[in-house]
Write an enzyme that holds these catalytic residues in place. Structure first.
Site, PDB file in Angstrom:
ATOM      1  N   HIS A 112      42.600  35.898  34.270  1.00  0.00           N
ATOM      2  CA  HIS A 112      43.927  36.012  34.846  1.00  0.00           C
ATOM      3  C   HIS A 112      44.920  35.272  33.965  1.00  0.00           C
ATOM      4  CE1 HIS A 112      42.191  37.739  38.429  1.00  0.00           C
ATOM      5  NE2 HIS A 112      41.300  36.781  38.418  1.00  0.00           N
ATOM      6  N   ALA A 113      46.137  35.756  33.912  1.00  0.00           N
ATOM      7  CA  ALA A 113      47.261  35.133  33.212  1.00  0.00           C
ATOM      8  C   ALA A 113      46.901  34.647  31.806  1.00  0.00           C
ATOM      9  CB  ALA A 113      47.856  34.027  34.063  1.00  0.00           C
TER      10      ALA A 113
END
Length: 93
Positions: A15-16
């Site tokens: 994620h991210a």
């Protein structure tokens, strides 16, 4: 087709920031690579949206694959990046 099965080493999963690091490495690999959850459909590893869409969690197994020439070296590098949860691109990527 060459493939590597690895567990995601980032606690927060892909994620991210970890996804951004991974996508940059996949793009720099110079060969087309796909990524998938162990039981899922493969997506383009160089696509940020596709990688985020996987929803891969920390510790979850993913499959990296490519049928291009030179794929083994690229997959080894990407597998190391993912399994060790590196915070920066290693110089070898």
């Amino acid at each position: 087709m060459a493939e590597r099965r690895v567990n995601v080493g980032w606690a927060e999963g892909l994620h991210a920031r970890p996804a951004s690091i991974f996508v940059r490495a996949a793009t720099a690999a110079g060969v087309p690579v796909t990524i998938a959850k162990a039981d899922g459909n493969p997506v383009n590893a160089a696509s940020m949206l596709a990688v985020l869409g996987l929803g891969a969690q920390g510790g979850e197994e993913i499959v990296l694959a490519s049928d291009a020439e030179g794929a083994d070296i690229a997959l080894d590098r990407l597998a190391k990046l993912v399994s060790e949860g590196l915070e920066e691109l290693p110089e070898t990527v």
